[in-house]
Design an enzyme around this catalytic site. Structure first.
Site, mmCIF file in Angstrom:
data_model
loop_
_atom_site.group_PDB
_atom_site.id
_atom_site.type_symbol
_atom_site.label_atom_id
_atom_site.label_comp_id
_atom_site.label_asym_id
_atom_site.label_seq_id
_atom_site.Cartn_x
_atom_site.Cartn_y
_atom_site.Cartn_z
ATOM 1 N N ASP A 388 0.351 -43.498 13.177
ATOM 2 C CA ASP A 388 1.059 -42.628 12.324
ATOM 3 C C ASP A 388 1.015 -42.554 11.029
ATOM 4 O OD1 ASP A 388 3.405 -40.344 12.051
ATOM 5 O OD2 ASP A 388 4.783 -41.957 11.820
ATOM 6 N N LYS A 389 1.573 -41.639 10.249
ATOM 7 C CA LYS A 389 1.519 -41.811 8.793
ATOM 8 C C LYS A 389 2.805 -41.866 8.208
ATOM 9 C CE LYS A 389 1.877 -38.168 6.090
ATOM 10 N NZ LYS A 389 2.895 -38.611 5.141
ATOM 11 N N THR A 390 3.779 -41.090 8.407
ATOM 12 C CA THR A 390 5.134 -41.306 7.750
ATOM 13 C C THR A 390 5.920 -42.527 8.209
ATOM 14 O OG1 THR A 390 5.380 -39.116 7.392
ATOM 15 C CG2 THR A 390 7.048 -40.293 6.977
ATOM 16 N N LYS A 810 -0.873 -36.511 20.260
ATOM 17 C CA LYS A 810 -1.308 -37.700 19.813
ATOM 18 C C LYS A 810 -1.571 -38.734 21.186
ATOM 19 C CE LYS A 810 1.827 -38.157 15.628
ATOM 20 N NZ LYS A 810 2.869 -39.039 15.259
ATOM 21 N N ASP A 830 6.100 -45.289 14.200
ATOM 22 C CA ASP A 830 7.746 -46.079 13.983
ATOM 23 C C ASP A 830 8.572 -45.193 14.166
ATOM 24 O OD1 ASP A 830 7.166 -44.252 12.039
ATOM 25 O OD2 ASP A 830 8.475 -44.973 10.635
ATOM 26 N N ASN A 833 8.709 -39.768 17.792
ATOM 27 C CA ASN A 833 7.338 -38.810 18.002
ATOM 28 C C ASN A 833 6.156 -39.727 18.227
ATOM 29 O OD1 ASN A 833 7.690 -39.915 15.252
ATOM 30 N ND2 ASN A 833 6.104 -38.441 14.772
#
Length: 1284
Positions: A388-390, A810, A830, A833
């Protein structure tokens, strides 16, 4: 729990405040369950899962055999106790894991919510909420279920939500209730409207339904919905009608199911157990045939005084019983103690992860945690990481770091490894400054103080051109409510440099400029969208002058400048290039002065476009384009989206370990790509291919074009065609096959619809390629006939970034790689989602960050920082894989050596199923004599220290290629074991057959032979594990030599006179140990057998080390040479991080070629329209915490390129090993828009005949999407971009 399965819904009907009506549909309650078991189902379900392990079924079968006295020569407790122990340990572990899931479920289910029941608000647990209930939500509360927003404390039924748990985006989104319910406020006790909508589904970006109330109907869209998992922000309170509850909510529909995960070694072990069982049957058959022949030819001669015992009446039946007896005797080739030892070793590895102080985060007081004990060695075989990014790669904290004003650049990025510069103190200069704002270049502050007009205009633009709302709790205490963290950072920067945004109304913006209050008339907001990539405001200052301020992407804004800006544009472009190379998010700033005539003319055009009913968005975009021309350039801003600590270095090291990292995010494309550059996944030399087609055909063509370009660039780089590239082109794309892939992991194959040659071609290309694909394109790429094309293209790239993806997508991407590449995958995230992705991957890692603990609860391993991932994989994962492989190799070796002696003995004992060893030795061999040394090796062994594992990431490659334990290594081990068994049987047999004691008594008796063979066996396997152990600790010494001593001690005790008197019928070897081991010939025999077994192994290993050393051997030798050449005090303690990711390195090559834009802006369309309409203005401000304040180069991959040729090994014969990088108040009335945030159409009742009953209406068709009606949505920005 046992609720009957209902037929799938075609539509859902929900009536407000009417539980009796809704209950007849038997909708799911709001109770959620992520656990696997309950008290009733635990034992049968867990045992069923455990007996799916072939080994457990095998041992159960042996136990049944041992209960038959006619064929069993061993006691059944030798199998019952270990089997019960293995099943119990696994059951306790599974029960503990499920207990924590139950605990999490109970915590969520017992949350309190306010439910409107019989006209009164009552506190109810979440699990007692039902479909059709009306719930009251308050600020900062989680949404309990999927709700239809009915009313809000904000004007016009608006509310603000944060959807980080759903899509990873932390910028606030706005939702609006239907006007007819918004007018009710909190008087909803008499509301009895009925909603007819779509059935439960996992589409986060879509909702289609109709509200029927008072003989009228109103369309409902996703903009009216509050989904479970969202958080209410900056809104005092709101009311919602429960549409979907519990498992029917979109969050739970996307969460996936809990899967039973097993490692590749476990799966291989199942195969090997079947092979061994087949081998066991073969040996039993051979010995049974031998028994039949012997009984017929020889045994018949003894029938007069040794008759067969009933029910045996012939030699064939005797042979049949002999077969099963040998099956029991020889079953120790796979003893059940193997599985007990495996669980103990994995438990030890898990504790090492939990105790690792270098993976402990002192800031949040969080240690790493192995939440499962079954996947440790799989950590050493990871080839793909899905991140994930955020919140995982980034902290989602935006900081104003640099800017360019009139050709002068200001600001610097602090180096976390170097001396920290002192942050500027703004309070003496500006009492309204934000104390949390940090900036390090005093030249910019001095420029503001001396009154530089360009600098003042720069910050004036930042204080005016935005959609931020401000709240002043007390005099001077400002709280900004920013729709995106980018805007919050820019407005805060302007605030600290003396241009303070104070408040706004639909027609004015009030600021304080250098201590002087100024009010501007807001004439128009030209809103942001993903096509325009810019926003503008038109304001009139107190002097009456009209000016347009614009900020946006440099790629679109620089094209709209006046020609006189050419020189300044060149300088600013260079600055933007520098900022982009540093991974910063850039925006260009410009302005334009307008005359009254220009404004009046444009205003009229704007009003006409705004009132248009057809193609409104296109007309508005054209009008905006007219005015945003001939602007004057002011400069540019550079914002840092702060990465988690150590992210670039971690990605660099993992890339060197041949681990491919894919970023799967729900965020915008520009934002995700910018982060890709920031964390060095992408460099300025990387060729980035963007897949953004909206149809299957367009996506297919873009993928084909990307592959063709890759091959062309690869040929150019390599100076010619790659082998096998001749004739490659379009025709293969329609083929069927893709059967054979690279031979990387031994048994891996590519499955799909492309021929083998195509896969080989794409595997062999070289170059710096990256793929960026949007969610709507990914939906097409994941379709059946497109899967292999997408995999083939994506896997040829060094980096892949999937933007605007849903949680389910994903998981689908992860499953795609698992299916086609047969590679070990790891997913790290984290938020909620990320749960489905974490559950789908072979290994799930949860980051305990700001988005709750849902990801952690669903994960197999957890920690607080992404940077710990490299230590988890390269140290703990590699060590766990190495230890487990060495353990298994040795375990199979020693057990074949132990068991095969029985096979050879069968030919000399009339195939009578007589055992060579004493029964107590057989019982204790795997439990006492040899268990602790192999456990110590399996828990503590290591080939190189942890520091070297990080310094030389290529050491990780054997695990990816599955080189240390595979079918080949298994056969080598059992071959060595069989060889050892031959030596251990025939050497003592040959020597002792003619040997005599000192008194002339022959030594050729059964007890002497058994003790000699058993002693030689224990000594040989002890010496062998001493040779196999690469890292000696005190525990290893105690275990190895202690076990050897325990053998002699126990043997003498069991064969003592005292114990024999107590158990005369069970101890048959009384006094044999003493008499046998006193004979020199016996010790000579043991020494000879040991030498014959060990010397060839030593010779082979010496030659292998000299002629074909492994990389670990080379590293150890290199370190030994270094230690001899330099003093210990001269060691460089910063090894792995030497120069990694430094700014100077990242700038290399930045000036060459075309310039890359660093534009990224996490903003959403529609807020400008809200502001000018006045719908989000309040008479009194709420004392809420603001969103903004709450959030408080190509050398890498070229050093390390995986080879896909058949038979590739990671070891370098020449010893090459490269270490990793060390790591305005006026009289003109303002423009006002009457449309709502939803375009002004949803509040009007649909045309219908009077008196139509809701029950006679079916689910209304969805309204035309913006994609089909407006060109402005071709690059979607909101969650509506997700493809259905």
């Amino acid at each position: 729990m046992f609720r009957k399965r209902l037929p799938p819904e075609e539509e859902r009907r929900v009536k407000a405040n009417d539980r009796e009506y809704n209950e007849k549909f038997e909708y799911a309650s709001n109770y959620i369950m992520t656990s696997k078991y309950n008290i009733i189902t635990f034992l049968p379900v867990n045992l069923f899962e455990q007996f799916q392990e072939v080994a457990n079924t095998y041992f159960l079968f042996l136990l049944i055999l041992q209960l038959i006295p006619q064929i069993s020569s061993l006691s059944c407790y030798t199998t019952i106790v270990p089997l019960a122990l293995v099943l119990s340990i696994t059951a306790v572990k599974d029960a503990m894991d499920d207990y924590f899931r139950h605990k999490s479920d109970n915590h969520v289910n017992n949350r309190q919510s306010q439910v409107l029941i019989r006209g009164l608000l009552q506190s109810e647990k979440w699990m007692n909420v039902r479909v059709g209930d009306i719930i009251k939500l308050e600020n900062n509360q989680f949404v309990a279920a999927d709700l239809l927003l009915l009313s809000s404390s904000e004007p016009h039924g608006l509310c603000y939500i944060e959807t980080a748990e759903l899509d990873g985006e932390t910028n606030m989104k706005v939702r609006q209730s239907v006007s007819v319910t918004s007018e009710l406020g909190d008087n909803l006790s008499s509301f009895d409207g009925e909603v007819v909508c779509e059935p439960p589904n996992n589409k986060l970006d879509r909702f289609c339904g109709t509200l029927y109330w008072r003989e009228k109907k109103y369309p409902l869209t996703n903009q009216n919905m509050l989904l479970r998992g969202c958080v209410l922000r900056n809104t005092e309170a709101c009311y919602g009608l429960v549409i979907f509850a519990g498992p029917d909510t979109k969050l739970m529909q996307n969460s996936g199911c809990t899967k039973f995960k097993r490692t590749s070694i476990d799966r291989l072990m199942n195969t090997l157990v079947l092979w061994i069982f087949g081998f066991l049957v073969c040996m039993g058959t051979i010995l049974a045939v031998g028994n039949a022949v012997w009984e017929r030819e020889v045994g018949s001669l003894f029938q007069s005084y040794l008759p067969w015992e009933p029910p045996v009446n012939n030699f064939l039946f005797n042979a049949f019983l002999s077969f099963w007896s040998y099956i029991i005797i020889l079953n120790t080739v796979v003893p059940i103690s193997l599985y007990v030892s495996v669980e103990v070793i994995r438990l030890g590895h898990s504790y090492f992860i939990n105790w690792d102080q270098q993976m402990f985060c002192s800031q949040c007081n969080t240690a790493a945690e192995a939440r499962t004990t079954t996947l440790n060695e799989e950590l050493g075989q990871v080839e793909y990481i899905f991140s994930d990014k955020t919140g995982t790669l980034t902290q989602n904290i935006m900081s104003f770091n640099k800017c360019s004003i009139s050709g002068q650049t200001y600001g610097e990025i602090t180096d976390p490894l170097g001396p920290q510069p002192k942050s500027l103190d703004f309070t003496p200069f500006n009492p309204l400054a934000d104390l949390d704002f940090c900036f390090y270049d005093d030249a910019l502050l001095e420029s503001v103080k001396v009154g530089d007009k360009h600098t003042h205009e720069f910050f004036r633009l930042l204080s005016l051109c935005h959609t931020v709302m401000s709240e002043e709790k007390s005099e001077g205490e400002l709280v900004y409510k920013a729709q995106s963290p980018d805007e919050g950072a820019l407005v805060t920067a302007a605030r600290n440099f003396g241009f303070v945004f104070r408040s706004r109304t639909p027609g004015t913006i009030s600021t304080t400029e250098m201590g002087r209050p100024v009010t501007y008339t807001l004439l128009a907001i030209l809103d942001f969208n993903n096509i325009r990539k810019r926003m503008s405001v038109i304001v009139r200052n107190p002097e009456g002058r009209i000016r347009l301020y614009c900020k946006g992407a440099d790629t679109v804004l620089l094209e709209r400048l006046h020609p006189c800006n050419q020189e300044l544009m060149n300088i600013t472009s260079d600055h933007l290039n520098e900022y982009a190379a540093d991974g910063l998010r850039t925006l260009a700033l410009a302005y334009r002065d307008l005359s009254e005539d220009q404004w009046e003319s444009w205003s009229e055009s704007h009003r006409s476009a705004d009132k248009a009913t057809d193609f409104r968005e296109d007309l508005l975009s054209a009008v905006y384009e007219q005015i945003e021309q001939d602007m004057m350039l002011l400069g540019a801003t550079a914002i840092e989206d702060k990465l988690q600590e150590g992210v670039p270095e971690t990605i660099a090291v993992l890339s060197l370990a041949n681990i491919k990292i894919w970023v799967l995010t729900g965020d915008k494309q520009e934002t995700a790509v910018n982060i890709g550059y920031s964390c060095k996944m992408l460099t300025d030399t990387t060729e980035v291919f963007i897949i953004s087609g909206h149809t299957v055909q367009s996506v297919r063509q873009e993928l084909r074009t990307a592959r063709e370009k890759m091959i062309q660039l690869s040929q150019t780089t390599d100076g010619g065609k790659e082998p096998g590239m001749e004739g490659w082109g379009e025709p293969y794309l329609s083929g069927n096959g893709l059967n054979e892939g690279q031979e990387g992991r031994g048994e891996k194959q590519m499955e799909g619809s492309l021929p083998p040659s195509s896969s080989c071609v794409m595997d062999n290309i070289s170059g710096e390629f990256a793929l960026v694909i949007n969610g709507h394109s990914l939906a097409h790429a994941l379709e059946g006939d497109m899967e292999t094309e997408f995999v083939l293209t994506a896997c040829a790239c060094k980096a892949v970034i999937c933007c605007r993806v849903t949680p389910l997508q994903k998981a689908q991407v992860v499953e795609l790689i698992k299916k086609h590449k047969k590679a070990v995958t790891l997913a790290v995230g984290d938020g909620a989602n990320d749960v489905s992705m974490i559950k789908s991957a072979h290994i799930g890692v949860g980051i305990s960050g700001q988005e709750g603990i849902q990801a952690v609860l669903a994960s197999d391993f957890s920690f607080s920082q992404f940077r710990f991932l490299q230590r988890l994989l390269l140290v703990h994962g590699r060590w766990s894989y190495l230890r487990m492989c060495r353990f298994l190799c040795y375990f199979f070796y020693k057990n074949f050596a132990f068991t095969m002696v029985h096979f050879w003995f069968g030919f000399f004992c009339g195939f009578s199923a007589q055992t060579v060893y004493d029964q107590h030795f057989i019982t204790l061999f795997n439990i006492v004599y040899t268990s602790l040394p192999v456990l110590a090796m399996g828990i503590f062994d290591q080939d190189v220290p942890d520091r070297r594992s990080l310094e030389y990431p290529k050491l990780y490659e054997p695990g990816q290629l599955n080189l240390l334990f595979n079918k080949k290594e298994f056969f080598i081990c059992i071959t060595q074991g069989i060889y050892t068994s031959v030596v251990l049987f025939f050497v003592p047999y040959a020597v002792l057959s003619d040997a005599t004691q000192s008194n002339g008594v022959p030594l050729a008796d059964y007890q002497t032979f058994a003790i000699t063979t058993a002693t030689a066996l224990v000594i040989v396997v002890s010496v062998q594990i001493a040779l196999d152990t690469g890292f000696w600790t005190v525990i290893n010494h105690v275990c190895v030599w202690g076990s050897l001593c325990s053998y002699f001690s126990i043997m003498f005790v069991l064969q003592s006179q005292g114990l024999f008197r107590s158990f005369p019928s069970q101890l048959n070897f009384v006094g044999c140990a003493r008499s046998t081991l006193l004979q020199p010939i016996v010790w000579f025999t043991i020494a000879l057998a040991t030498a014959i077994c060990v010397v060839p192994v030593l010779a082979f290993r010496f030659l292998k080390l000299d002629l074909k050393p492994q990389l670990s051997d080379t590293v150890r030798y290199t370190q030994l040479v270094r230690q001899k050449k330099r003093k210990p005090a001269g060691r460089n303690v910063g090894g792995p991080w030497r120069g990694a990711g430094s700014v100077s390195e990242s700038r290399l090559g930045a000036r060459g070629g075309s310039r890359r834009s660093g534009y990224a802006f996490a903003h959403q369309e529609g807020f400008g329209e809200l502001i000018t309409s006045g719908k989000n203005m309040r008479l009194s401000s709420l004392a809420l915490t603001s969103f903004a304040s709450r959030h408080s180069s190509s050398w890498i991959d070229t050093l390390r390129r995986k080879k896909h040729t058949h038979g590739h090994t990671p070891a370098s014969a020449s010893g090459e090993c490269s270490p990793a990088p060390s790591c305005v108040s006026g009289s003109v009335p303002p423009l006002s828009n009457s449309c709502s945030v939803l375009g002004g159409s949803q509040d009007m009742p649909l045309e219908e005949e009077a008196g139509t009953a809701p029950a006679q209406n079916t689910l209304s068709a969805p309204a035309p999407s913006k994609e089909t009606t407006s060109a402005s949505e071709q690059e979607p920005d909101s969650a509506e971009a997700h493809t259905e």
